[in-house]
Design a protein around this motif. Structure first.
Motif, PDB file in Angstrom:
ATOM      1  N   VAL A 215       0.835  -1.211   0.000  1.00  0.00           N
ATOM      2  CA  VAL A 215       0.000   0.000   0.000  1.00  0.00           C
ATOM      3  C   VAL A 215       0.863   1.252   0.000  1.00  0.00           C
ATOM      4  N   GLY A 216       2.045   1.169   0.620  1.00  0.00           N
ATOM      5  CA  GLY A 216       2.946   2.313   0.686  1.00  0.00           C
ATOM      6  C   GLY A 216       3.554   2.729  -0.634  1.00  0.00           C
ATOM      7  N   GLY A 217       3.305   1.980  -1.709  1.00  0.00           N
ATOM      8  CA  GLY A 217       3.780   2.404  -3.019  1.00  0.00           C
ATOM      9  C   GLY A 217       4.927   1.580  -3.563  1.00  0.00           C
ATOM     10  N   PHE A 218       4.994   0.291  -3.178  1.00  0.00           N
ATOM     11  CA  PHE A 218       6.031  -0.624  -3.669  1.00  0.00           C
ATOM     12  C   PHE A 218       7.435  -0.092  -3.394  1.00  0.00           C
ATOM     13  N   THR A 219       7.623   0.456  -2.205  1.00  0.00           N
ATOM     14  CA  THR A 219       8.940   0.897  -1.770  1.00  0.00           C
ATOM     15  C   THR A 219       9.655  -0.251  -1.072  1.00  0.00           C
ATOM     16  N   SER A 220      10.978  -0.226  -1.116  1.00  0.00           N
ATOM     17  CA  SER A 220      11.750  -1.272  -0.441  1.00  0.00           C
ATOM     18  C   SER A 220      13.107  -0.725  -0.043  1.00  0.00           C
ATOM     19  N   PRO A 221      13.718  -1.322   0.974  1.00  0.00           N
ATOM     20  CA  PRO A 221      15.048  -0.917   1.391  1.00  0.00           C
ATOM     21  C   PRO A 221      16.112  -1.587   0.533  1.00  0.00           C
ATOM     22  N   PRO A 222      17.370  -1.216   0.691  1.00  0.00           N
ATOM     23  CA  PRO A 222      18.445  -1.978   0.030  1.00  0.00           C
ATOM     24  C   PRO A 222      18.455  -3.415   0.535  1.00  0.00           C
ATOM     25  N   ASP A 223      18.817  -4.338  -0.328  1.00  0.00           N
ATOM     26  CA  ASP A 223      18.950  -5.728   0.097  1.00  0.00           C
ATOM     27  C   ASP A 223      19.915  -5.802   1.278  1.00  0.00           C
ATOM     28  N   GLY A 224      19.537  -6.596   2.265  1.00  0.00           N
ATOM     29  CA  GLY A 224      20.396  -6.777   3.422  1.00  0.00           C
ATOM     30  C   GLY A 224      20.025  -5.931   4.623  1.00  0.00           C
ATOM     31  N   ARG A 404       0.314   1.677  -8.965  1.00  0.00           N
ATOM     32  CA  ARG A 404       0.739   0.323  -8.595  1.00  0.00           C
ATOM     33  C   ARG A 404       0.372  -0.657  -9.711  1.00  0.00           C
ATOM     34  N   ILE A 405       1.369  -1.412 -10.150  1.00  0.00           N
ATOM     35  CA  ILE A 405       1.212  -2.320 -11.285  1.00  0.00           C
ATOM     36  C   ILE A 405       1.642  -3.704 -10.842  1.00  0.00           C
ATOM     37  N   ALA A 406       0.707  -4.649 -10.833  1.00  0.00           N
ATOM     38  CA  ALA A 406       1.001  -6.001 -10.353  1.00  0.00           C
ATOM     39  C   ALA A 406       0.092  -6.998 -11.062  1.00  0.00           C
ATOM     40  N   PRO A 407       0.411  -7.353 -12.303  1.00  0.00           N
ATOM     41  CA  PRO A 407      -0.428  -8.284 -13.060  1.00  0.00           C
ATOM     42  C   PRO A 407      -0.306  -9.709 -12.524  1.00  0.00           C
ATOM     43  N   PRO A 408      -1.199 -10.606 -12.956  1.00  0.00           N
ATOM     44  CA  PRO A 408      -1.026 -12.023 -12.649  1.00  0.00           C
ATOM     45  C   PRO A 408       0.330 -12.524 -13.138  1.00  0.00           C
ATOM     46  N   LEU A 409       0.873 -13.529 -12.462  1.00  0.00           N
ATOM     47  CA  LEU A 409       2.230 -13.981 -12.739  1.00  0.00           C
ATOM     48  C   LEU A 409       2.369 -14.751 -14.042  1.00  0.00           C
ATOM     49  N   THR A 410       1.255 -15.037 -14.717  1.00  0.00           N
ATOM     50  CA  THR A 410       1.304 -15.688 -16.035  1.00  0.00           C
ATOM     51  C   THR A 410       1.383 -14.668 -17.168  1.00  0.00           C
ATOM     52  N   LEU A 411       1.555 -13.398 -16.860  1.00  0.00           N
ATOM     53  CA  LEU A 411       1.598 -12.346 -17.880  1.00  0.00           C
ATOM     54  C   LEU A 411       2.584 -12.698 -18.994  1.00  0.00           C
TER      55      LEU A 411
END
Length: 431
Positions: A215-224, A404-411
Motif C-alpha cells: 500500500v505504501g507504493g512498492f517501496t523497499s530498502p536496500p537488500d540486506g 501500482r502495477i502487479a499483473p497475474p504472474l502468467t503475464l
C-alpha cells in the motif's frame, strides 16, 4: 454504464462511506479469463492489478476452478475441529517452502487476520505489547494491525492495544538518509534502530515488516537491511515477523519470499501470507517455528480458516505456480515490463521514479519540478488507463502518489507490451 450507475446508487445506500471505489464512475467486473476481465457493459480490460495482487496466476484458471468445483461437490466446510486433509496437505507444502525450521502453519481468511495472529503470538511469546514497525507500512484493517500501520492514510484511530515504535528504512528514495549510498543507508538505519531500542525502556516483542511495502507504493530498502536489523534484534531476543502478504510466492521474481533478499542470518521467526495463494479464494496464514507457534496457553480454533474448499484451491494454485515456474516468469517478463515502464516515462515531468521487482512495479508521481505528491495526476492516469482498457492500482504514503502495477504472474511479453502502450497514452493524456 447504466447497470453500474444503478448498482453504485445501491452500494452507497448500504455500504459504509469509507469503503473506497476506484473511478468517477465505478465499474462492475462480471467475469474474467487469463489476464483479462470484463465489466457489466461488456468492455474488456487487461488486468494489471489482480484484485489487489490476489488473482496471482490467472482469472478462471482451469486447474483452480476444477479443484474448487470437485471439493464443493464433496464438502465445503467443517472447521478446524475435525481432521482436514486439504489443510494438512497445504500446510505441509507451505511449511517446507517457508524455510522456517520445525515450522507450524495456522490458516486464516485474510492477511489482516494473519498479521493479527502473528502479533498475538509475538506478544504472548515475549510477554510484551511493544512492537517495532516500519514507517509507511500497512498490515491490515483490524484494531491491532491498524495500530502497527505506519501509513497515516490507512490508520483511522490513535487508540491501540499495542505500543508501537516506528523504524526508518523501508523507503529508500525519501527521508533524511535518501542521499546516502546503500551501505551508508543501512548503517544509518541500524543506528536509528539501536537508538530507538535504547529509549524504548521495555522488552520489545517483535519487528513486523513488509520486504516490499505494498500500500505504501512498492517501496523497499536496500537488500540486506533486515539482515542487519536481525543482528540487533537477536541480541535483544526480539522476533522478526515478515509480512509476505503481497511479496510472497515468487512475485518479486528474484526470490520466492521477499525476506530472502535479507537472508544472511537465516529465515524469520514468523512469516505471514495471504492474497495470491488462493488466487481469489480467502486464504491467509501464519508460519512460525513450533516453539513460537505453540506458546499460546488457551484454546483456539478457526471456523473458516483452512476450509476444505479454500485449501483445495490453494493446493491447485500452488502446484500450478511451481510446475510452470511463475517465479521465473515474474523475473523475466517483470524485468522487461520495468524496462518498458522506464522508457515510456523518461522525460515525463511529473514522474519522479519507476521502481519495483518482478511483477510488482510502482510509478511515483509528483508536481513537475518538485518532490510534492500529485494525487490528482495519479487519479487522472488511473481514469485514462481504464478508458484505454487497462486496470491498475494506486497507493503511496508519506505524501506520495504512486501508480501500482502487479499483473497475474502468467503475464506474457505481448500483454506486457500492450499494457505499457495503454499506460504510455494514459500518462500522455494526463500530462
Amino acid at each position: 454504464m447504466t447497470q453500474a450507475i444503478n448498482l453504485h446508487d445501491r452500494h452507497k445506500a448500504v455500504i459504509p462511506d469509507w469503503v473506497s471505489l476506484y473511478y468517477r464512475q465505478p465499474i462492475e467486473i462480471t467475469h474474467g479469463e487469463g489476464r483479462y476481465v470484463h465489466d457489466a457493459d461488456g468492455k474488456r480490460y487487461l488486468d494489471f492489478f489482480g484484485g489487489i495482487l490476489t488473482t496471482m496466476t490467472a482469472h478462471a484458471l482451469p486447474e483452480v476452478t476444477k479443484a474448487v468445483s470437485e471439493q464443493a461437490g464433496r464438502l465445503i466446510h467443517s472447521s478446524t475441529l475435525y481432521l482436514n486433509r486439504p489443510m494438512v496437505e497445504l500446510a505441509e507444502r507451505v511449511a517446507t517452502l517457508s524455510g522456517i525450521p520445525d515450522a507450524r502453519v495456522f490458516f486464516t481468511t485474510s492477511g489482516t487476520e494473519a498479521n493479527d495472529t502473528a502479533l498475538l503470538l509475538a506478544t504472548t511469546y515475549r510477554r510484551s505489547n511493544q512492537i517495532l514497525a516500519m514507517r509507511n507500512s500497512y498490515h491490515g484493517r483490524s484494531f491491532s494491525t491498524v495500530s502497527v500501520t505506519g501509513n497515516r492514510a490507512w490508520s483511522p484511530t490513535s487508540l491501540s492495544p499495542l505500543q508501537t515504535l516506528y523504524v526508518h528504512g523501508a523507503v529508500r528514495c525519501r527521508g533524511p538518509y535518501a542521499h546516502l549510498s546503500d551501505a551508508q543507508f543501512i548503517e544509518a538505519c541500524v543506528a536509528d534502530l539501536e537508538d530507538l531500542l535504547g529509549q524504548a525502556g521495555g522488552r520489545v516483542a517483535a519487528l513486523l515488516a513488509e520486504p516490499v511495502q505494498g500500500v505504501g507504493g512498492f517501496t523497499s530498502p536496500p537488500d540486506g537491511l533486515y539482515a542487519a536489523f536481525r543482528e540487533v534484534l537477536d541480541r535483544h531476543g526480539i522476533l522478526w515477523i515478515t509480512d509476505e502478504v503481497q511479496t510472497g510466492w515468487g512475485r518479486t521474481g528474484e526470490h520466492f519470499w521477499g525476506w530472502q533478499a535479507h537472508a544472511q542470518n537465516g529465515p524469520p521467526d514468523i512469516l505471514t501470507f495471504a492474497k495470491g495463494i488462493g488466487n481469489g479464494m480467502s486464504i491467509g496464514g501464519v508460519v512460525a517455528r513450533a516453539e513460537v507457534m505453540n506458546c499460546l496457553d488457551a484454546h483456539s480454533i478457526s471456523t473458516f480458516g483452512g476450509s476444505p474448499i479454500t485449501m483445495a484451491a490453494g493446493l491447485a494454485n500452488l502446484n500450478y505456480l511451481l510446475e510452470h515456474d511463475l517465479q521465473g516468469n515474474a523475473r523475466r517478463v517483470g524485468g522487461l515490463l520495468l524496462e518498458r515502464l522506464r522508457a515510456i516515462t523518461a522525460g515525463v515531468p511529473y514522474v519522479r521514479e519507476v521502481r519495483g521487482r518482478g511483477l510488482m512495479a510502482g510509478i511515483e508521481l509528483v508536481k513537475p519540478g518538485t518532490d510534492e505528491a500529485a494525487p490528482e495526476t495519479a487519479a487522472a492516469v488511473l481514469e485514462a488507463a481504464r478508458e484505454g482498457g487497462l486496470l491498475i492500482g494506486k497507493g503511496g504514503g508519506h505524501n506520495t502518489a504512486v501508480l501500482r502495477i502487479a499483473p497475474p504472474l502468467t503475464l506474457t511479453v505481448t500483454e506486457a507490451e500492450e499494457g505499457a502502450r495503454i499506460l504510455e497514452k494514459a500518462l500522455r493524456n494526463a500530462q
